[in-house]
Design a protein around this motif. Structure first.
Motif, PDB file in Angstrom:
ATOM      1  N   LEU A  24      68.081   2.169  75.534  1.00 41.12           N
ATOM      2  CA  LEU A  24      69.198   2.407  74.616  1.00 41.12           C
ATOM      3  C   LEU A  24      69.421   1.223  73.682  1.00 41.12           C
ATOM      4  CD1 LEU A  24      71.644   4.296  76.999  1.00 41.12           C
ATOM      5  CD2 LEU A  24      69.948   5.245  75.434  1.00 41.12           C
ATOM      6  N   PRO A  25      69.665  -0.002  74.173  1.00 41.60           N
ATOM      7  CA  PRO A  25      69.778  -1.112  73.218  1.00 41.60           C
ATOM      8  C   PRO A  25      68.475  -1.381  72.479  1.00 41.60           C
ATOM      9  CG  PRO A  25      69.846  -1.940  75.475  1.00 41.60           C
ATOM     10  CD  PRO A  25      69.953  -0.447  75.551  1.00 41.60           C
ATOM     11  N   ASP A  26      67.334  -1.195  73.148  1.00 43.35           N
ATOM     12  CA  ASP A  26      66.048  -1.408  72.477  1.00 43.35           C
ATOM     13  C   ASP A  26      65.884  -0.454  71.296  1.00 43.35           C
ATOM     14  OD1 ASP A  26      65.409  -3.349  74.353  1.00 43.35           O
ATOM     15  OD2 ASP A  26      63.936  -2.122  75.426  1.00 43.35           O
ATOM     16  N   THR A  27      66.154   0.826  71.533  1.00 39.83           N
ATOM     17  CA  THR A  27      66.000   1.825  70.472  1.00 39.83           C
ATOM     18  C   THR A  27      67.006   1.607  69.357  1.00 39.83           C
ATOM     19  OG1 THR A  27      65.116   3.464  72.014  1.00 39.83           O
ATOM     20  CG2 THR A  27      66.057   4.303  69.957  1.00 39.83           C
ATOM     21  N   TYR A  28      68.246   1.303  69.723  1.00 41.71           N
ATOM     22  CA  TYR A  28      69.261   1.110  68.692  1.00 41.71           C
ATOM     23  C   TYR A  28      68.911  -0.074  67.795  1.00 41.71           C
ATOM     24  CZ  TYR A  28      73.714   0.554  66.357  1.00 41.71           C
ATOM     25  OH  TYR A  28      74.679   0.437  65.389  1.00 41.71           O
ATOM     26  N   ALA A  29      68.440  -1.165  68.384  1.00 41.14           N
ATOM     27  CA  ALA A  29      68.025  -2.316  67.576  1.00 41.14           C
ATOM     28  C   ALA A  29      66.851  -1.951  66.679  1.00 41.14           C
ATOM     29  CB  ALA A  29      67.672  -3.493  68.481  1.00 41.14           C
ATOM     30  N   SER A  30      65.867  -1.254  67.228  1.00 46.90           N
ATOM     31  CA  SER A  30      64.691  -0.861  66.451  1.00 46.90           C
ATOM     32  C   SER A  30      65.064   0.071  65.297  1.00 46.90           C
ATOM     33  CB  SER A  30      63.670  -0.186  67.374  1.00 46.90           C
ATOM     34  OG  SER A  30      62.573   0.312  66.651  1.00 46.90           O
ATOM     35  N   GLU A  31      65.898   1.068  65.581  1.00 54.86           N
ATOM     36  CA  GLU A  31      66.304   1.998  64.530  1.00 54.86           C
ATOM     37  C   GLU A  31      67.153   1.293  63.473  1.00 54.86           C
ATOM     38  OE1 GLU A  31      65.326   5.391  64.239  1.00 54.86           O
ATOM     39  OE2 GLU A  31      63.919   4.605  65.703  1.00 54.86           O
ATOM     40  N   SER A  32      67.989   0.351  63.889  1.00 56.94           N
ATOM     41  CA  SER A  32      68.790  -0.412  62.924  1.00 56.94           C
ATOM     42  C   SER A  32      67.891  -1.266  62.037  1.00 56.94           C
ATOM     43  CB  SER A  32      69.814  -1.284  63.660  1.00 56.94           C
ATOM     44  OG  SER A  32      70.741  -0.481  64.364  1.00 56.94           O
ATOM     45  N   ILE A 136      75.069   9.924  76.733  1.00 52.15           N
ATOM     46  CA  ILE A 136      73.680   9.629  76.350  1.00 52.15           C
ATOM     47  C   ILE A 136      73.172  10.655  75.343  1.00 52.15           C
ATOM     48  CG2 ILE A 136      72.522  10.868  78.250  1.00 52.15           C
ATOM     49  CD1 ILE A 136      70.655   8.317  78.374  1.00 52.15           C
ATOM     50  N   TRP A 137      73.637  11.889  75.432  1.00 54.08           N
ATOM     51  CA  TRP A 137      73.284  12.923  74.448  1.00 54.08           C
ATOM     52  C   TRP A 137      73.861  12.540  73.084  1.00 54.08           C
ATOM     53  CZ3 TRP A 137      75.684  16.080  71.008  1.00 54.08           C
ATOM     54  CH2 TRP A 137      74.998  17.216  70.570  1.00 54.08           C
ATOM     55  N   VAL A 138      75.128  12.068  73.078  1.00 53.53           N
ATOM     56  CA  VAL A 138      75.754  11.658  71.821  1.00 53.53           C
ATOM     57  C   VAL A 138      74.985  10.495  71.203  1.00 53.53           C
ATOM     58  CG1 VAL A 138      77.859  10.769  70.732  1.00 53.53           C
ATOM     59  CG2 VAL A 138      78.031  12.472  72.570  1.00 53.53           C
ATOM     60  N   VAL A 143      71.062   8.660  66.877  1.00 55.60           N
ATOM     61  CA  VAL A 143      69.750   8.188  66.429  1.00 55.60           C
ATOM     62  C   VAL A 143      69.135   9.199  65.468  1.00 55.60           C
ATOM     63  CG1 VAL A 143      67.398   7.647  67.165  1.00 55.60           C
ATOM     64  CG2 VAL A 143      69.345   6.732  68.455  1.00 55.60           C
ATOM     65  N   LEU A 144      69.205  10.484  65.816  1.00 53.88           N
ATOM     66  CA  LEU A 144      68.652  11.525  64.941  1.00 53.88           C
ATOM     67  C   LEU A 144      69.397  11.593  63.620  1.00 53.88           C
ATOM     68  CD1 LEU A 144      68.136  14.314  67.611  1.00 53.88           C
ATOM     69  CD2 LEU A 144      66.357  12.902  66.559  1.00 53.88           C
ATOM     70  N   HIS A 145      70.706  11.449  63.671  1.00 54.61           N
ATOM     71  CA  HIS A 145      71.527  11.460  62.454  1.00 54.61           C
ATOM     72  C   HIS A 145      71.119  10.310  61.537  1.00 54.61           C
ATOM     73  CE1 HIS A 145      75.588  12.655  60.740  1.00 54.61           C
ATOM     74  NE2 HIS A 145      75.330  11.555  60.056  1.00 54.61           N
ATOM     75  N   THR A 146      70.920   9.139  62.123  1.00 61.13           N
ATOM     76  CA  THR A 146      70.495   7.964  61.357  1.00 61.13           C
ATOM     77  C   THR A 146      69.123   8.188  60.728  1.00 61.13           C
ATOM     78  OG1 THR A 146      71.834   6.454  62.679  1.00 61.13           O
ATOM     79  CG2 THR A 146      69.914   5.512  61.576  1.00 61.13           C
ATOM     80  N   ALA A 147      68.184   8.742  61.500  1.00 62.88           N
ATOM     81  CA  ALA A 147      66.839   8.998  60.972  1.00 62.88           C
ATOM     82  C   ALA A 147      66.891   9.972  59.790  1.00 62.88           C
ATOM     83  CB  ALA A 147      65.934   9.537  62.075  1.00 62.88           C
ATOM     84  N   HIS A 148      67.770  10.962  59.867  1.00 62.61           N
ATOM     85  CA  HIS A 148      67.933  11.919  58.765  1.00 62.61           C
ATOM     86  C   HIS A 148      68.347  11.203  57.478  1.00 62.61           C
ATOM     87  CE1 HIS A 148      69.773  15.010  56.284  1.00 62.61           C
ATOM     88  NE2 HIS A 148      70.954  14.452  56.460  1.00 62.61           N
TER      89      HIS A 148
END
Length: 199
Positions: A24-32, A136-138, A143-148
């Protein structure tokens, strides 16, 4: 191989209380980092560009990203977030840089809470736009919203004839030796290495 800088470095990502949730923190940092890379490529003076009269402008997408993340993490997931009247910048900067700085400032504040959640926190159900969903679903919906929205800005970059950085793989502007995008049937049909059974 990534082509964007680590706006949020690996050393800034705290260890999760439960290793199962380190993603979760790994993905959030990567997506940011990917968001900041796209925003860093936006040409100065073009933040009010919109590809169609009914489309959001670039600036509107930047503002939406900042304020909607606050809503997801504050209202739905339940993190302590800054007051809404402190979220946005004063005025309308001509450059994306002030938006990037604010976005990353807020993202860094969320890394600790993301790492601190345990099983009962992440699997707990919370209200989400009139339905109940696990936290965790939220998070993954965020993440999907951000990618969009990142993809929207990638299209704007292309239409403005600006360089589109790599995010998940090479782009038309950025590639490297060994890059292997799946754009052919041959690539799609490759066999993976044999799976081994865990001992």
């Amino acid at each position: 191989m990534q082509s964007y800088p680590d706006f949020i470095g690996q050393q800034e990502i705290p260890p999760a209380v439960q290793p199962l949730f380190q993603h979760l923190p790994d993905t959030y940092a990567s997506e940011s980092n990917k968001v900041a890379a796209i925003w860093s490529s936006l040409p100065d003076g073009q933040l009010d560009y919109r590809p169609h009269p009914r489309s959001s402008s670039i600036r509107q997408v930047l503002v939406h990203q900042i304020i909607s993340e606050r809503r997801f993490f504050g209202e739905f997931i339940g993190f302590s977030e800054p007051p809404v009247d402190l979220l946005l910048l004063v005025g309308e900067p001509a450059s994306a840089q002030p938006y990037i700085a604010r976005f990353l400032e807020l993202a860094r504040l969320r890394l600790g809470p993301l790492a601190a959640g345990d099983d009962s926190f992440w699997t707990g159900e919370v209200p989400f736009f009139g339905v109940q969903r696990q936290r965790i679903w939220v998070f993954w919906r965020r993440v999907l919203h951000t990618a969009h929205h990142r993809a929207q800005l990638g299209v704007c970059l292309r239409l403005l004839n600006a360089k589109v950085p790599s995010t998940y793989g090479p782009s038309a502007d950025v590639t490297w030796a060994g890059a292997d995008p799946t754009v052919t049937l041959d690539a799609a049909g490759r066999k993976s290495a044999p799976r081994t059974s865990p001992s």
